[in-house]
Structures are given as C-alpha cells and as structure tokens.
Design a protein around this motif. Structure first.
Motif, PDB file in Angstrom:
ATOM      1  N   LEU A 159       0.816  -1.214   0.000  1.00 43.89           N
ATOM      2  CA  LEU A 159       0.000   0.000   0.000  1.00 43.89           C
ATOM      3  C   LEU A 159       0.853   1.269   0.000  1.00 43.89           C
ATOM      4  N   GLN A 160       2.094   1.156   0.474  1.00 45.27           N
ATOM      5  CA  GLN A 160       2.996   2.298   0.521  1.00 45.27           C
ATOM      6  C   GLN A 160       4.003   2.283  -0.621  1.00 45.27           C
ATOM      7  N   LYS A 161       3.766   1.456  -1.621  1.00 45.67           N
ATOM      8  CA  LYS A 161       4.720   1.266  -2.711  1.00 45.67           C
ATOM      9  C   LYS A 161       5.035   2.572  -3.460  1.00 45.67           C
ATOM     10  N   GLN A 162       6.213   2.599  -4.079  1.00 47.29           N
ATOM     11  CA  GLN A 162       6.557   3.654  -5.018  1.00 47.29           C
ATOM     12  C   GLN A 162       6.024   3.253  -6.394  1.00 47.29           C
ATOM     13  N   LYS A 163       5.887   4.177  -7.286  1.00 47.41           N
ATOM     14  CA  LYS A 163       5.501   3.800  -8.648  1.00 47.41           C
ATOM     15  C   LYS A 163       6.608   2.913  -9.217  1.00 47.41           C
ATOM     16  N   PHE A 164       6.231   1.960 -10.075  1.00 45.01           N
ATOM     17  CA  PHE A 164       7.259   1.040 -10.586  1.00 45.01           C
ATOM     18  C   PHE A 164       7.181   0.847 -12.101  1.00 45.01           C
ATOM     19  N   LEU A 165       6.433   1.713 -12.769  1.00 49.53           N
ATOM     20  CA  LEU A 165       6.420   1.722 -14.226  1.00 49.53           C
ATOM     21  C   LEU A 165       7.055   3.026 -14.691  1.00 49.53           C
ATOM     22  N   TYR A 166       7.919   2.932 -15.692  1.00 49.82           N
ATOM     23  CA  TYR A 166       8.670   4.100 -16.146  1.00 49.82           C
ATOM     24  C   TYR A 166       8.684   4.145 -17.667  1.00 49.82           C
ATOM     25  N   SER A 167       8.724   5.369 -18.210  1.00 51.23           N
ATOM     26  CA  SER A 167       8.729   5.538 -19.658  1.00 51.23           C
ATOM     27  C   SER A 167       9.843   6.478 -20.090  1.00 51.23           C
ATOM     28  N   SER A 168      10.395   6.183 -21.258  1.00 48.40           N
ATOM     29  CA  SER A 168      11.371   7.089 -21.875  1.00 48.40           C
ATOM     30  C   SER A 168      10.858   7.572 -23.229  1.00 48.40           C
ATOM     31  N   SER A 169       9.530   7.492 -23.404  1.00 44.67           N
ATOM     32  CA  SER A 169       8.914   7.845 -24.689  1.00 44.67           C
ATOM     33  C   SER A 169       7.828   8.907 -24.501  1.00 44.67           C
ATOM     34  N   PRO A 170       8.216  10.177 -24.405  1.00 42.72           N
ATOM     35  CA  PRO A 170       7.230  11.242 -24.216  1.00 42.72           C
ATOM     36  C   PRO A 170       6.245  11.323 -25.380  1.00 42.72           C
ATOM     37  N   VAL A 171       5.007  11.664 -25.062  1.00 37.87           N
ATOM     38  CA  VAL A 171       3.964  11.861 -26.071  1.00 37.87           C
ATOM     39  C   VAL A 171       3.586  13.336 -26.060  1.00 37.87           C
ATOM     40  N   LEU A 242       2.363   4.306 -23.891  1.00 47.50           N
ATOM     41  CA  LEU A 242       1.141   4.164 -23.108  1.00 47.50           C
ATOM     42  C   LEU A 242       1.402   4.469 -21.638  1.00 47.50           C
ATOM     43  N   LYS A 243       2.513   3.977 -21.118  1.00 51.35           N
ATOM     44  CA  LYS A 243       2.864   4.269 -19.725  1.00 51.35           C
ATOM     45  C   LYS A 243       3.004   5.771 -19.508  1.00 51.35           C
ATOM     46  N   TYR A 244       3.598   6.450 -20.487  1.00 51.58           N
ATOM     47  CA  TYR A 244       3.776   7.895 -20.359  1.00 51.58           C
ATOM     48  C   TYR A 244       2.425   8.608 -20.305  1.00 51.58           C
ATOM     49  N   VAL A 245       1.528   8.258 -21.233  1.00 53.17           N
ATOM     50  CA  VAL A 245       0.221   8.902 -21.293  1.00 53.17           C
ATOM     51  C   VAL A 245      -0.544   8.689 -19.988  1.00 53.17           C
ATOM     52  N   ILE A 246      -0.543   7.456 -19.492  1.00 51.25           N
ATOM     53  CA  ILE A 246      -1.262   7.160 -18.249  1.00 51.25           C
ATOM     54  C   ILE A 246      -0.658   7.939 -17.084  1.00 51.25           C
ATOM     55  N   SER A 247       0.645   8.065 -17.066  1.00 50.03           N
ATOM     56  CA  SER A 247       1.314   8.777 -15.962  1.00 50.03           C
ATOM     57  C   SER A 247       0.921  10.240 -15.901  1.00 50.03           C
ATOM     58  N   PRO A 259      -3.891  -2.262 -19.319  1.00 47.34           N
ATOM     59  CA  PRO A 259      -3.698  -0.814 -19.240  1.00 47.34           C
ATOM     60  C   PRO A 259      -4.359  -0.172 -18.028  1.00 47.34           C
ATOM     61  N   THR A 260      -5.499  -0.723 -17.585  1.00 45.88           N
ATOM     62  CA  THR A 260      -6.138  -0.195 -16.371  1.00 45.88           C
ATOM     63  C   THR A 260      -5.237  -0.424 -15.163  1.00 45.88           C
ATOM     64  N   HIS A 261      -4.620  -1.598 -15.091  1.00 48.19           N
ATOM     65  CA  HIS A 261      -3.735  -1.904 -13.962  1.00 48.19           C
ATOM     66  C   HIS A 261      -2.454  -1.069 -13.991  1.00 48.19           C
ATOM     67  N   MET A 262      -2.111  -0.550 -15.150  1.00 46.50           N
ATOM     68  CA  MET A 262      -0.949   0.343 -15.235  1.00 46.50           C
ATOM     69  C   MET A 262      -1.132   1.561 -14.335  1.00 46.50           C
ATOM     70  N   ALA A 263      -2.366   2.054 -14.230  1.00 49.03           N
ATOM     71  CA  ALA A 263      -2.615   3.236 -13.397  1.00 49.03           C
ATOM     72  C   ALA A 263      -2.202   2.969 -11.960  1.00 49.03           C
ATOM     73  N   TRP A 264      -2.526   1.764 -11.453  1.00 51.54           N
ATOM     74  CA  TRP A 264      -2.114   1.398 -10.089  1.00 51.54           C
ATOM     75  C   TRP A 264      -0.594   1.374  -9.980  1.00 51.54           C
ATOM     76  N   GLY A 265       0.078   0.814 -10.987  1.00 48.21           N
ATOM     77  CA  GLY A 265       1.536   0.753 -10.961  1.00 48.21           C
ATOM     78  C   GLY A 265       2.198   2.109 -11.059  1.00 48.21           C
ATOM     79  N   LEU A 266       1.455   3.095 -11.552  1.00 45.52           N
ATOM     80  CA  LEU A 266       1.982   4.455 -11.705  1.00 45.52           C
ATOM     81  C   LEU A 266       1.482   5.395 -10.616  1.00 45.52           C
ATOM     82  N   ASN A 267       0.690   4.865  -9.665  1.00 46.69           N
ATOM     83  CA  ASN A 267       0.098   5.679  -8.600  1.00 46.69           C
ATOM     84  C   ASN A 267      -0.779   6.800  -9.167  1.00 46.69           C
TER      85      ASN A 267
END
Length: 329
Positions: A159-171, A242-247, A259-267
């Motif tokens: 519950l206290q996790k840091q975000k763990f998905l990262y992107s190097s592809s800006p949109v 996609l990770k960038y856009v969601i972030s 993709p919905t679960h990505m939001a959780w991984g990105l806080n």
C-alpha cells in the motif's frame, strides 16, 4: 546474487508481479535481477531501474509455427549460460515451469501444486510457496517472488509502494488535464458498454482519451468520439508511450485489463470496472477504486457468459470519479 524471474504474460499479471521488485532490491541491493517475458509485453518492464536485463521469448509463435519450438529452445538454453543462483517462476504454468527448468539454477522456485491451476508445474521446482489460489492476485505474486529469497512483503508495504512503471517515450500535445478510458479486454463480457462510457464523459466534462488495442476496439472508440465532444481517440502507440500517457492523466476508468492496472503501478487515480472477474485482482487504495457488478464470481471457474457488467449504472462510476478528481485537485 543473480535472480531470474519468469513471468511471461499477460500485461496485468506482469504488472502485479513487478510490485515486488522495489522490496527485493531494498533487501538485496547488490542483486542482479533479470526477467524473462514474452516479447510483446517487454515494453511493460522497459526502463524499470530494478531490472538489469529483460530476456525475450516468443513462445506464442509456436502456436502458429510448430518448428519455432526449436528456436525458442535454443534461446532459453542461451539464457541458462547466465548462471543464476535462483530462478523464480512467478507464473505457475507448465510452459513457464519448463522455461525455468531449462534456464536452470541451484534453486528453482514457484507455487506448490495446490496453489496453481496447472499443478503439474510444481514438479519442476525444488522450493515451493503455498498461498490460496483465490487469494489476492497481488499478494500471490509478491509472495512467490519474495519468500524464496527470505523476504516478507506485507500488504501494508504494498500500500505504501513507489511507482514502478517508467517511460522514456514522451507523447506530445497532451492537454494539461485529461482523463482516460480503457474500453477493451480479452472477453466481451468484461467490457463496460460503450454507451455508458459516453454517459460518464458527458457528465464529467473533461477531455478524455480512449485507449484501444484492436480494430474492433478502434471502431468502438471512433463511435464513442462521435457521441461526445469530450471524447478523443488516442493514437495507438508503444507500451512505453502508453505508460507515459497514463502517468500524465488525471483519472483512468477502465475494464479489468492490463492498461487499467498500469494506473495502479503508476500511482495514478483509477476506477476498475468488474463483471465476471474477481475484484481481488487489485488493491483498493484511496486513489484506486473498484466497481463490481452484483454477480457472484467463482475464482476457479470464471463465467465468460456473465454479462452483469452491463447492469452497472454509470452514475455509480461518476460519483466515485468526481470524488477522486476533487481529491487530486
């Protein structure tokens, strides 16, 4: 210490397993962590600072061309030269167990036979982890990846996790404030009606981009965009994009899918809509909420003909969405 994680697919499952990486690295900062994954999902893992090497396989190619099995065998045997101290099969399927065995290590770990659907996979491990098959999916992944390493990851830690998905592809050209809709999934019965997504957009009055992954979903997205000035079809891009856009989004609303679960991984604030699948696939947090239909779900035998998701009123989702948006201001 050299650790090899085997989690081949699918997107949501990979995301749920990745949460363990932060805590493994905290306990074992000098460990090398490599991850074996289906090539099509490698973008989910890309740019994570806790992963040293992403090792691709294409086992799905065997379904189309049987002789591809020889190329995949050679590829996996190549990975065995990395001399891992431990291989952890976080998937619990026969194919992932075979991959783990071929890569080889002094310790090959995974779920015990009573904790997975394909119990035969457990025969390939010399260290096993026991956890109920119908336990929370994230807890299951955290346990199978940490317990063989002598690490205990608790729900409180997650519950206290840091975000763990990262992107190097800006949109480029994204508005400062926008929402996202994830309208597809692997089964039609898991998809919230497109008409109700439109109702949500019309009430929230926020620019909302629609994420799609197939031609059928694209057609649905185009139809939705014609119904509301607030809806726009997001161009299809890479998983890293996609990770960038969601972030950058204010709120994501979507079906029980990757993709919905990505939001959780990105806080990022999110609402996951459930029909025929169990809500214990996610963690409910102050910013990550779920809405479930009234149907009872059998964890051991999911009903693809359960279309109860259609019965969820858009007003129920709108209420939560407004609360999340107000909180994030």
């Amino acid at each position: 210490m050299k650790i090899c994680i085997v989690k081949l697919s699918a997107m949501g499952d990979i995301i749920h397993a990745m949460v363990a990486l932060e805590f493994i690295k905290k306990e074992k900062p000098d460990a090398q962590i490599d991850w074996v994954v289906e090539k099509g999902f490698a973008g989910v893992l890309q740019n994570n600072p806790h992963i040293d090497n992403i090792l691709h396989v294409e086992l799905k190619s065997i379904k189309k061309k049987k002789t591809a099995i020889f190329d995949q065998y050679k590829l996996v045997k190549k990975y065995s030269k990395n001399n891992y101290d431990i291989v952890i099969d976080a998937q619990g399927l026969l194919k992932s167990a075979l991959v783990s065995k071929l890569i080889g290590a002094k310790v090959i770990a995974g779920f015990d036979k009573n904790s997975i659907r394909e119990g035969i996979a457990a025969k390939f491990y010399n260290k096993t982890v026991s956890i109920a098959y119908d336990a929370n999916t994230i807890d299951r992944n955290a346990k199978v990846m940490s317990e063989p390493l002598g690490i205990n990851i608790t729900p409180g830690m997650i519950l206290q996790k840091q975000k763990f998905l990262y992107s190097s592809s800006p949109v480029n050209n994204l508005p400062e404030k926008f929402n996202l809709f994830v309208i597809g999934s692997t089964w039609e019965s898991r998809n919230y009606p497109k008409e109700k997504f439109v109702e949500i957009a019309e009430v929230l009055h926020v620019d909302t981009y629609i994420i799609w992954g197939s031609d059928e979903e694209h057609e649905k997205a185009l139809w939705m965009a014609k119904q509301s000035d607030h809806l726009h079809v997001l161009p299809r891009g890479s998983l890293d994009e996609l990770k960038y856009v969601i972030s950058k989004s204010q709120l994501l609303i979507g079906n029980d899918t990757g993709p919905t679960h990505m939001a959780w991984g990105l806080n990022v604030p999110s609402i996951t809509i459930f029909g025929p699948t169990p809500t214990n696939r996610v963690y409910v947090t102050p910013i990550n909420k779920v809405v479930k239909s009234s149907s009872i779900v059998d964890h051991y035998k999911l009903n693809k003909n359960d279309f109860s998701i259609n019965e969820i009123h858009s007003s129920e989702i709108i209420k939560i969405a407004k609360e999340l948006c107000e909180t994030s201001v």
